[in-house]
Design a protein around this motif. Structure first.
Motif, PDB file in Angstrom:
ATOM      1  N   GLU A   1      10.566  -1.986   1.880  1.00 54.43           N
ATOM      2  CA  GLU A   1       9.759  -2.293   0.699  1.00 54.43           C
ATOM      3  C   GLU A   1       8.554  -1.376   0.665  1.00 54.43           C
ATOM      4  O   GLU A   1       8.305  -0.622   1.592  1.00 54.43           O
ATOM      5  CB  GLU A   1       9.308  -3.749   0.708  1.00 54.43           C
ATOM      6  CG  GLU A   1       8.538  -4.132   1.956  1.00 54.43           C
ATOM      7  CD  GLU A   1       8.037  -5.551   1.873  1.00 54.43           C
ATOM      8  OE1 GLU A   1       8.419  -6.280   0.942  1.00 54.43           O
ATOM      9  OE2 GLU A   1       7.253  -5.926   2.752  1.00 54.43           O
ATOM     10  N   SER A   2       7.825  -1.495  -0.429  1.00 60.37           N
ATOM     11  CA  SER A   2       6.639  -0.660  -0.576  1.00 60.37           C
ATOM     12  C   SER A   2       5.486  -1.531  -1.051  1.00 60.37           C
ATOM     13  O   SER A   2       5.689  -2.552  -1.703  1.00 60.37           O
ATOM     14  CB  SER A   2       6.901   0.445  -1.605  1.00 60.37           C
ATOM     15  OG  SER A   2       7.236  -0.139  -2.843  1.00 60.37           O
ATOM     16  N   TYR A   3       4.298  -1.102  -0.684  1.00 59.08           N
ATOM     17  CA  TYR A   3       3.108  -1.804  -1.180  1.00 59.08           C
ATOM     18  C   TYR A   3       1.949  -0.829  -1.247  1.00 59.08           C
ATOM     19  O   TYR A   3       2.020   0.278  -0.727  1.00 59.08           O
ATOM     20  CB  TYR A   3       2.770  -3.021  -0.318  1.00 59.08           C
ATOM     21  CG  TYR A   3       2.470  -2.728   1.136  1.00 59.08           C
ATOM     22  CD1 TYR A   3       3.493  -2.727   2.082  1.00 59.08           C
ATOM     23  CD2 TYR A   3       1.167  -2.461   1.563  1.00 59.08           C
ATOM     24  CE1 TYR A   3       3.223  -2.466   3.411  1.00 59.08           C
ATOM     25  CE2 TYR A   3       0.895  -2.202   2.892  1.00 59.08           C
ATOM     26  CZ  TYR A   3       1.930  -2.205   3.812  1.00 59.08           C
ATOM     27  OH  TYR A   3       1.662  -1.944   5.124  1.00 59.08           O
TER      28      TYR A   3
ATOM     29  N   THR B   1       1.589  -6.467  -4.526  1.00 54.40           N
ATOM     30  CA  THR B   1       2.099  -5.139  -4.892  1.00 54.40           C
ATOM     31  C   THR B   1       3.388  -4.817  -4.152  1.00 54.40           C
ATOM     32  O   THR B   1       3.916  -3.722  -4.261  1.00 54.40           O
ATOM     33  CB  THR B   1       1.068  -4.047  -4.561  1.00 54.40           C
ATOM     34  OG1 THR B   1       0.633  -4.227  -3.209  1.00 54.40           O
ATOM     35  CG2 THR B   1      -0.115  -4.131  -5.502  1.00 54.40           C
TER      36      THR B   1
ATOM     37  N   SER C   1       7.093  -4.443  -3.374  1.00 54.87           N
ATOM     38  CA  SER C   1       8.331  -4.413  -4.171  1.00 54.87           C
ATOM     39  C   SER C   1       9.360  -3.615  -3.400  1.00 54.87           C
ATOM     40  O   SER C   1       9.019  -2.787  -2.556  1.00 54.87           O
ATOM     41  CB  SER C   1       8.067  -3.785  -5.539  1.00 54.87           C
ATOM     42  OG  SER C   1       8.095  -2.376  -5.442  1.00 54.87           O
TER      43      SER C   1
ATOM     44  N   ASN D   1      11.308  -1.370  -4.580  1.00 49.38           N
ATOM     45  CA  ASN D   1      11.718  -0.131  -5.280  1.00 49.38           C
ATOM     46  C   ASN D   1      11.290   1.116  -4.540  1.00 49.38           C
ATOM     47  O   ASN D   1      10.300   1.128  -3.805  1.00 49.38           O
ATOM     48  CB  ASN D   1      11.088  -0.098  -6.677  1.00 49.38           C
ATOM     49  CG  ASN D   1      11.472  -1.325  -7.468  1.00 49.38           C
ATOM     50  OD1 ASN D   1      12.514  -1.921  -7.224  1.00 49.38           O
ATOM     51  ND2 ASN D   1      10.607  -1.703  -8.393  1.00 49.38           N
TER      52      ASN D   1
ATOM     53  N   THR E   1       7.297   3.267  -6.973  1.00 52.80           N
ATOM     54  CA  THR E   1       6.345   2.178  -7.114  1.00 52.80           C
ATOM     55  C   THR E   1       5.104   2.673  -7.860  1.00 52.80           C
ATOM     56  O   THR E   1       4.722   3.834  -7.741  1.00 52.80           O
ATOM     57  CB  THR E   1       5.986   1.600  -5.739  1.00 52.80           C
ATOM     58  OG1 THR E   1       5.028   0.556  -5.925  1.00 52.80           O
ATOM     59  CG2 THR E   1       5.357   2.637  -4.845  1.00 52.80           C
TER      60      THR E   1
ATOM     61  N   CYS F   1       0.003   4.403  -1.058  1.00 48.58           N
ATOM     62  CA  CYS F   1       1.248   3.661  -1.219  1.00 48.58           C
ATOM     63  C   CYS F   1       1.994   3.761   0.099  1.00 48.58           C
ATOM     64  O   CYS F   1       2.113   4.833   0.683  1.00 48.58           O
ATOM     65  CB  CYS F   1       2.085   4.221  -2.377  1.00 48.58           C
ATOM     66  SG  CYS F   1       2.452   5.979  -2.255  1.00 48.58           S
TER      67      CYS F   1
ATOM     68  N   TYR G   1       5.375   2.888   2.431  1.00 44.95           N
ATOM     69  CA  TYR G   1       6.792   2.512   2.443  1.00 44.95           C
ATOM     70  C   TYR G   1       7.152   2.076   3.849  1.00 44.95           C
ATOM     71  O   TYR G   1       6.886   2.799   4.815  1.00 44.95           O
ATOM     72  CB  TYR G   1       7.673   3.699   2.040  1.00 44.95           C
ATOM     73  CG  TYR G   1       7.546   4.067   0.578  1.00 44.95           C
ATOM     74  CD1 TYR G   1       6.567   4.966   0.159  1.00 44.95           C
ATOM     75  CD2 TYR G   1       8.404   3.514  -0.368  1.00 44.95           C
ATOM     76  CE1 TYR G   1       6.450   5.304  -1.171  1.00 44.95           C
ATOM     77  CE2 TYR G   1       8.281   3.843  -1.703  1.00 44.95           C
ATOM     78  CZ  TYR G   1       7.313   4.739  -2.103  1.00 44.95           C
ATOM     79  OH  TYR G   1       7.195   5.061  -3.427  1.00 44.95           O
TER      80      TYR G   1
END
Lengths: 281, 471
Positions: free
Chosen positions: A64-66, A77, A79, A81, A84, A101, A103
């Protein structure tokens, strides 16, 4: 050198270089690459700015990423994807900072990309005026927004002219950290210290100034009103007593029968007969 | 000034007007310096919380102690006035109150504040309030309620004036300097006391004439007569005191919780505060209007008092109902009406006491009344706070408090001669010749009208509770 040995040395040397290059390509192939938005500075054109990160290549499966701002994760945040986004709607001064960001991967360490949102400093927190007693400690502070974190400067304005703070007495202490600065003045002097102080925040994009007024109260200040009130009370009492003494001979009224024999433990029996009677019952 | 007629009539009727109005002015000033000051101490609490780094609850105990001390020492003040000269008692009380505040300005820990602002000043206030009220009431007969209403309107007016004044003083001089100046201001009670002329004593000491020496028993007997302890055995007085205590449990709770309730229902801070101020304004109006109206003489005081208390109880119960619909206007109207009724009943509460016990014993009666009803006041706000915590909103607490108020009215109805058209004759004053028969004579003369309430002390009880929402 023996020609055979030289050839061997060159061979092993080039092998090492090729190996290192290969290793680097391999490892760079293993490193995920992230395409991110450009750094920007506020204010932005239009009303908003979109921070984007796209995970273009990765060797392990990504989880996930945030997003993080200034080292702290931004809530909600996360998700799954690869692409992002973080939307800055009408960003003001407090939106500035270092955005990242991040990952996360199942079998590899997390990767991140940094986007800096810069802005000129804006001083958001300060007290307009501070009142302290002499001898106490005054703390003047300023808070700012903006990135990069500004350099702080304190000045005192005398008669409209800025002067650097004179710390020959050693009573002044400035402590600044990132977006916050404090000026401590110990043992306030009622003659030297009161006045206008300015905190100044400067970074590469701009500079900002704010004014704080320091007033020092004298410890003896409340005594004057107190004396005034005491004088008023004494005058009132004197007036009342004099008025009563004046009326004393005029108000010879008959005691009613109850008053006379009733008074036993008071010694002013006779005086009471002469003083003006108030109904008590 | 009109000439006073000092002849003591056996009914204990006082002259109306003349110097009496000067005493009303003195009562106005001293009441504002006692209760108006107590109500505005909230300004200091913010400073204390910061300076002493204590919880708001610990700080609010200061004013609770002050109020409790004022009420607790009321019988003492009354007894001292019966024994000695009222003017010296009041002047001493003023000095004590000022001393407490001046010492408080030098406090270095919270306990100091409890002792100085709480106990010492409270003692001073107790020595001031009841004697001054009794003196004013003794100086009026037909205009008694109006005089009281005018004097007690000072509480509302002074708390309007003192709040910004104290704020200014604290800003200019810090709380220590402000307390010092307040101590000086409190000394203004001393000239107010000086305005009371020397008193004629027509009671109690008569009983002691035959006693000689200072034996313990004689001292106790004198003390009990000064404190008017025999009153505690008289049915009308007990009934009235009980009624007032029940009233005290509930009638001022809205002042505590109205702002919080308004906020909870959804109104803004300013709207809620404005409701409070409006209620305070009608409170002042109610006092004066009810004082004037009661003195017209169309109705018995006790009947008027019952009407106002019933209305106040009903409006308290209507408060949560009015805000159910979310209408600000409805809440405002009910609050205004409640403010008016609670002010109206304040003027009457004390005025009824001499109807019940006679003017001679009024001083001691007031003292005891304050003491007893203070206990009830202590119960009111915590109870309503507890109800709010349990049920989640203020409906239950308002209902219960309104219920207590109505219950108080019902208790008042049980007073003897309640339903008669005219006031029964007040009890005859004790003749000095038969001290030993005094007790029995009192028991025979229980015709008096209902007792008065200690709304004043009740109102101030507001301040002693942790929720300082009342301005």
């Amino acid at each position: 050198m023996i020609p055979g040995k030289r050839r061997a040395a060159v061979m092993s040397f080039s092998l090492a270089i090729i190996g290192a290059l290969l290793l680097q390509t391999v490892s760079s192939q293993n490193e995920p690459s992230i395409a991110s938005s450009d750094h920007t500075s506020l204010p932005v054109e239009g009303d908003s700015y979109l921070l984007q990160c796209n995970l273009t290549s990765a060797h392990s499966v990504h989880q996930e990423s945030y997003w993080m701002k200034n080292g702290e994760e931004i809530a909600e945040t996360r998700s799954p994807n690869r692409n992002t986004e973080y939307f800055l709607k009408k960003p003001r001064g407090d939106a500035a900072g270092v955005y990242m960001c991040v990952y996360t991967f199942e079998t590899a360490p997390p990767a991140n990309a940094t986007i800096e949102v810069k802005s000129a400093p804006d001083i958001i927190g300060h007290k307009r005026s501070e009142n302290k007693n002499e001898g106490q400690v005054a703390v003047l502070y300023c808070k700012s927004t903006g990135y990069p974190y500004p350099i702080w400067n304190w000045r005192k304005f005398d008669n409209g002219f800025p002067r650097e703070i004179d710390n020959s007495s050693g009573r002044f202490t400035i402590s600044s950290r990132d977006n916050y600065t404090e000026l401590h003045i110990a043992n306030l002097d009622i003659n030297l210290d009161p006045g206008e102080y300015h905190c100044n925040a400067t970074n590469m994009l701009g500079t900002r100034d704010e004014k704080i007024v320091l007033r020092v109260r004298s410890n003896l200040a409340p005594l004057w009103p107190l004396l005034g009130v005491l004088a008023e009370i004494i005058i009132l009492i004197v007036i009342i007593v004099v008025y009563e003494k004046r009326k004393k001979p005029d108000d010879l009224q008959d005691d009613d029968d109850h008053a006379g024999p009733v008074k036993t433990n008071s010694t002013n029996n006779h005086k009471d007969k002469n003083l003006r009677q108030r109904n008590t019952n | 000034m009109t000439k006073l007629r000092p002849k003591a009539e056996s009914q204990g009727e006082g002259p109306d007007g003349g110097y009496g109005w000067v005493l009303v002015g003195a009562l106005f000033v001293s009441t504002s310096l006692v209760f108006g000051l107590m109500r505005s101490l909230g300004i200091f609490f913010v400073e204390f919380v910061q300076y002493f780094d204590e919880s708001a609850q610990a700080i609010s105990w200061i004013s609770s102690t002050g109020l409790a001390a004022q009420q607790f020492f009321s019988p003492l003040g009354a007894a001292l006035c019966n024994a000695y000269d009222t003017r010296w008692v009041v002047m001493t009380g003023g000095c004590l109150a000022a001393l407490g505040l001046i010492l408080a300005s030098q406090a270095t820990c919270l306990v100091h504040l409890y002792l100085t602002m709480g106990v010492i000043s409270g003692l001073g206030w107790g020595l001031v309030f009841t004697p001054m009220v009794a003196t004013v009431m003794a100086n009026f007969t037909r205009r008694r309620t109006l005089a009281l209403g005018l004097a007690f309107s000072s509480i509302g007016l002074s708390s309007f004036a003192f709040n910004p004044l104290f704020q200014l003083l604290v800003e200019l001089y810090t709380w220590r300097g402000a307390l010092l100046i307040l101590g000086g201001l409190s000394l203004n009670i001393v000239p107010c006391g000086a305005l009371i002329g020397p008193q004629r004593r027509s009671k109690a000491p008569a009983k002691v004439v035959s006693e000689s020496g200072v034996s313990c028993a004689s001292f106790l007997q004198r003390a009990s007569s000064y404190l008017e302890l025999p009153l505690l055995f008289e049915r009308p007085y007990i009934t009235y005191t009980l009624a007032i205590s029940l009233l005290n449990v509930g009638y001022f709770v809205p002042y505590f919780h109205l702002v919080a309730h308004s906020r909870q229902v959804g109104f803004s801070e300013y709207q809620a505060a404005f409701v409070m101020s409006a209620a305070g304004a009608t409170d002042i109006l109610g006092r004066i209007a009810s004082g004037w109206f009661s003195d017209l003489g169309h109705f018995r005081l006790i009947h008027l008092l019952s009407v106002w208390t019933t209305l106040a109880g009903v409006f308290i119960m209507l408060l949560p109902v009015s805000s159910l619909s979310g209408s600000y206007a409805a809440l405002m109207v009910i609050s205004l009406l409640y403010g008016f009724c609670s002010g109206a009943l304040t003027s009457l509460v004390f005025a009824v006491v001499p109807m019940i016990v006679g003017v001679e014993r009024m001083m001691g009666a007031l003292g005891l009344l304050q003491l007893i009803e203070s206990g009830a006041g202590l119960l009111g706000a915590p109870l309503s706070g507890l109800l709010k915590d349990i049920t989640g909103d203020y409906t239950a607490s308002f209902m219960v408090c309104g219920g207590f108020v109505v219950l108080g009215t019902l208790t008042m109805v049980t007073l003897p001669h309640y339903f008669s058209r005219k006031d029964p004759p007040p009890p005859k004053s004790l003749s000095p010749e038969d001290p030993d028969k005094g007790l029995h004579a009192e028991l025979e003369q229980m015709h008096s009208s209902p007792s008065d309430m200690n709304d004043l002390t009740g109102e101030v009880t507001n301040n002693r509770l942790p929720e300082d929402t009342y301005s």
